[in-house]
Design an enzyme around this catalytic site. Structure first.
Site, short mmCIF file in Angstrom:
data_model
loop_
_atom_site.label_atom_id
_atom_site.label_comp_id
_atom_site.label_asym_id
_atom_site.label_seq_id
_atom_site.Cartn_x
_atom_site.Cartn_y
_atom_site.Cartn_z
N VAL A 414 47.80 41.49 30.71
CA VAL A 414 46.37 41.26 30.49
C VAL A 414 45.58 41.80 31.69
O VAL A 414 45.95 41.59 32.84
CB VAL A 414 46.08 39.76 30.29
CG1 VAL A 414 44.60 39.53 30.03
CG2 VAL A 414 46.92 39.23 29.14
N HIS A 415 44.47 42.49 31.38
CA HIS A 415 43.60 43.03 32.42
C HIS A 415 42.77 41.88 32.99
O HIS A 415 41.64 41.62 32.57
CB HIS A 415 42.69 44.12 31.82
CG HIS A 415 41.80 44.79 32.83
ND1 HIS A 415 42.16 45.95 33.49
CD2 HIS A 415 40.56 44.47 33.29
CE1 HIS A 415 41.19 46.32 34.30
NE2 HIS A 415 40.20 45.43 34.21
N HIS A 416 43.34 41.20 33.96
CA HIS A 416 42.70 40.01 34.54
C HIS A 416 43.21 39.84 35.96
O HIS A 416 44.41 39.66 36.19
CB HIS A 416 43.03 38.77 33.70
CG HIS A 416 42.26 37.55 34.08
ND1 HIS A 416 42.63 36.74 35.13
CD2 HIS A 416 41.12 37.01 33.56
CE1 HIS A 416 41.77 35.74 35.22
NE2 HIS A 416 40.84 35.88 34.29
N ARG A 469 47.89 47.04 31.45
CA ARG A 469 46.87 46.43 32.30
C ARG A 469 45.68 47.36 32.55
O ARG A 469 44.54 46.90 32.73
CB ARG A 469 47.50 45.99 33.62
CG ARG A 469 46.73 44.94 34.38
CD ARG A 469 47.52 44.45 35.60
NE ARG A 469 48.69 43.70 35.21
CZ ARG A 469 49.96 44.07 35.45
NH1 ARG A 469 50.21 45.22 36.07
NH2 ARG A 469 50.97 43.33 35.06
#
Length: 624
Positions: A414-416, A469
């Protein structure tokens, strides 16, 4: 013959297995999905985290927000995989959470999730109250998207500028202010059965901010230019109608309904026929809320205009359900509504929530939607909403849950920022801006922290998805995309075939813990333990030397079946002047006025007090 019989047996077994597999795919635990969705909001918290924080890989952050500008802006929510607090999508998210708490209160109470829902709302509304220190001042953003996106670091390690940006009469923002007013008005409804004082306070701020939005008109991203690249506003007309509609629901004051009617043409309420509902476009939500007024038989002199609003609500509905004579919302081959390439999943989530709400409104009124391509029953809307929720949870060509942490197969890259770097509780040394990119952003392994309940951007127009990501269009979650799922999942959990009882977490669930400070009443107003109740409201406010003072009105009501004598009240945190009660020789202790010798059953007594800061706490010390 033996071979044929054997083949038939194998075929029967295969058919049975396929049927079993189909049943598994089609059956989703909406209670579990809801529980995880609420966890996402805890993962996005900015500020000093509460004792009851369930997402343990997060820590305190942003504790100096606003201090450089002389205002306390600690708290609120980070927007997505970054650390900017964007006011417009944050306010929309709080409106959606509040709408869920209002319309699906019974469902959330049965699921034992009302406490967590109210806590998620309050984390946002407490921040909005801080951001509104004066009637015509609203702080709309903390952090700069450009500088923030140049760094990949945990929120606890933030080294980027935390500049705060405000709206005022010289720098208006009717879209951001209108949405904030709507959020506070909706939240006041959500809190009304649980905390009437806080509900009243929210309404004071909502009215003031709506007045500011309406009187000083302009685009917020002209005043806060750093937001334009990330959350460009297409207009503020819908937010003005949206705020007025929610204020009408919260106050039942005809002024706000008349505003929505009188401005239906100039602000586009009856003119715009839309195919999306989102943080930027509220028209479909306005149209459905005002249709409810009509369906409830409360249209009165405004009936003809409300019918025009209903026509546009039906247009949105028909377009979603592919019954609009070709003018439909595009769909992927797998059956997902598809609006935009970037973070598309937010649009089917919000549309599904809206259709679930409208389905209930129609069912109660025994209404239908007449589309160019056929008539729709209320259940058709709810079934379509369910199809979008089921796609999100795994009934899709990829058999992938786009809700992180739900099921066995979900995105793990997840892009977090916070989720992709080891928690500060384990890796205590700071991770720098460039180091974060080199050591964590680029690593091929799964994120060390699972950000449960995050709705990622989702697949493209052909149902294709890359769990990468760097693929932020598909793997980044947002507040505004996830918020509608709270109401949607709570409604779907009540469908036949789902458990009607409270959600029971698995024994291995590390996040489960008892509810917080909010009760789970089976009725909106549980009977008090003492013979009187206090109905607390705020009737006015003003600011002197940067401090806001409130006029508190309190009604004491005898809720017992017996007369009361010598009622003695004790006050905590009373710092201002009080009128309407008689002080005693004991400090902070008051009795009813001398002319009330006997407080009869059902009778009321009113007093007021004025002070800044928190409201006073009132308790019954003694009575006869």
């Amino acid at each position: 013959m033996v071979i044929l019989k054997s083949s038939y047996g194998i075929l029967s077994l295969l058919v049975g297995l396929l049927a079993f597999k189909a049943t598994i795919v089609d059956s989703f635990d909406y209670g579990d999905a809801l529980d995880k969705t609420l966890l996402f909001f805890e993962a996005q918290r900015s500020g000093k985290l509460p004792v009851g924080q369930r997402v343990k890989w997060r820590g305190n952050s942003g504790l100096g927000d606003g201090y450089a500008q002389g205002v306390n802006l600690v708290g609120g929510y980070y927007d997505a995989g970054d650390h900017v607090k964007f006011g417009l999508p944050m306010a929309f998210s709080v409106t959606m959470l509040s709408w869920a708490a209002v319309d699906f209160r019974a469902e959330l109470v049965r699921l034992n999730q009302m406490g967590h829902t109210l806590e998620a709302i309050k984390w946002g509304t407490d921040y909005f109250i801080k951001a509104h220190p004066q009637p015509y001042v609203l702080w709309g953003q903390v952090g700069d998207g450009v500088s923030d996106h140049y760094c990949w670091e945990r929120p606890e390690d933030m080294s980027t500028p935390r500049t705060a940006y405000k709206l005022d009469p010289e720098h208006p923002g009717s879209d951001l202010a209108g949405e904030t007013a709507a959020a506070l008005a909706a939240a006041s409804l959500a809190f009304k059965p649980y905390d009437s004082t806080y509900s009243s306070l929210l309404l004071v701020h909502a009215k003031q901010i709506f007045s500011f939005a309406n009187r000083f008109r302009g685009f917020y991203d002209d005043s806060i230019s750093s937001a334009k690249q990330f959350y460009t506003s297409s207009g503020y007309s819908d937010e003005l109608l949206w705020a007025a509609t929610w204020l009408y629901k919260a106050t039942n004051d005809e002024y706000y309904l008349k505003y929505a009617v009188d401005n239906c043409v100039s602000l586009g309420g009856t003119g715009w026929a839309v195919k999306e509902f989102s943080w930027d476009n509220k028209y479909a939500g306005i149209q459905i809320l005002l249709t409810k007024v009509l369906l409830d038989g409360a249209g009165g002199a405004y009936t003809s205009t409300l019918q025009q609003y209903q026509a546009k609500a039906d247009y949105f509905t028909c377009a979603c359900l592919q019954k609009n004579d070709g003018y439909n919302v595009p769909m992927t081959p797998g059956g997902l509504l598809y609006i935009r390439e970037w973070n598309n999943m937010q649009y089917p989530a919000s549309a599904a929530f809206l259709l679930a709400v409208y389905s209930d409104y129609l069912a109660k009124a025994k209404g239908v939607v007449k589309c160019p391509d056929g008539q729709l029953q209320p259940l058709d809307l709810l079934n379509f909403a369910k199809s979008q929720a089921d796609y999100i949870l795994g009934k899709n060509p990829k058999s992938l849950s786009y809700l992180v942490g739900y099921g066995q197969n979900y995105p793990v890259h997840v892009h977090h920022r916070g989720a992709s770097i080891t928690s500060v509780s384990i890796l205590k040394t700071a991770v720098g801006c460039v180091e974060g990119f080199e050591m964590w952003y680029k690593r091929p392994e799964a994120n060390p922290n699972v950000i449960h309940g995050a709705l990622v951007g989702g697949p493209n127009a052909n149902d294709e998805f890359s769990d990468d990501r760097s693929n932020y269009e598909q793997t980044e979650p947002t507040l505004s995309g996830t918020a509608p799922l709270v109401g949607l999942f709570s409604r779907l959990h009540s469908l036949p075939g789902n458990s009607a009882g409270p959600y029971t977490p698995k024994p291995s669930d590390p996040y489960h813990k008892p509810q917080g400070s909010y009760p789970q009443p089976t009725t909106p107003n549980p009977k008090p333990a003492v013979p009187v109740e206090f109905l607390h409201s705020i009737t006015n406010s003003w600011t002197v030397a940067n401090e806001t003072y409130y006029r508190h009105k309190v009604i004491i009501k005898n809720t017992s079946e017996k007369p009361i004598k010598e009622l003695k009240l004790y006050f905590e945190s009373l710092t201002g002047s009080l009128w309407g009660l008689t002080p005693t020789q004991d400090k902070n202790t008051y009795v009813l006025p001398e002319w009330i010798k006997v407080f009869e059953p059902g009778s009321e007594c009113t007093f007021v007090y004025i002070q800044g800061g928190v409201q006073a706490k009132i308790s019954v010390q003694s009575y006869h």
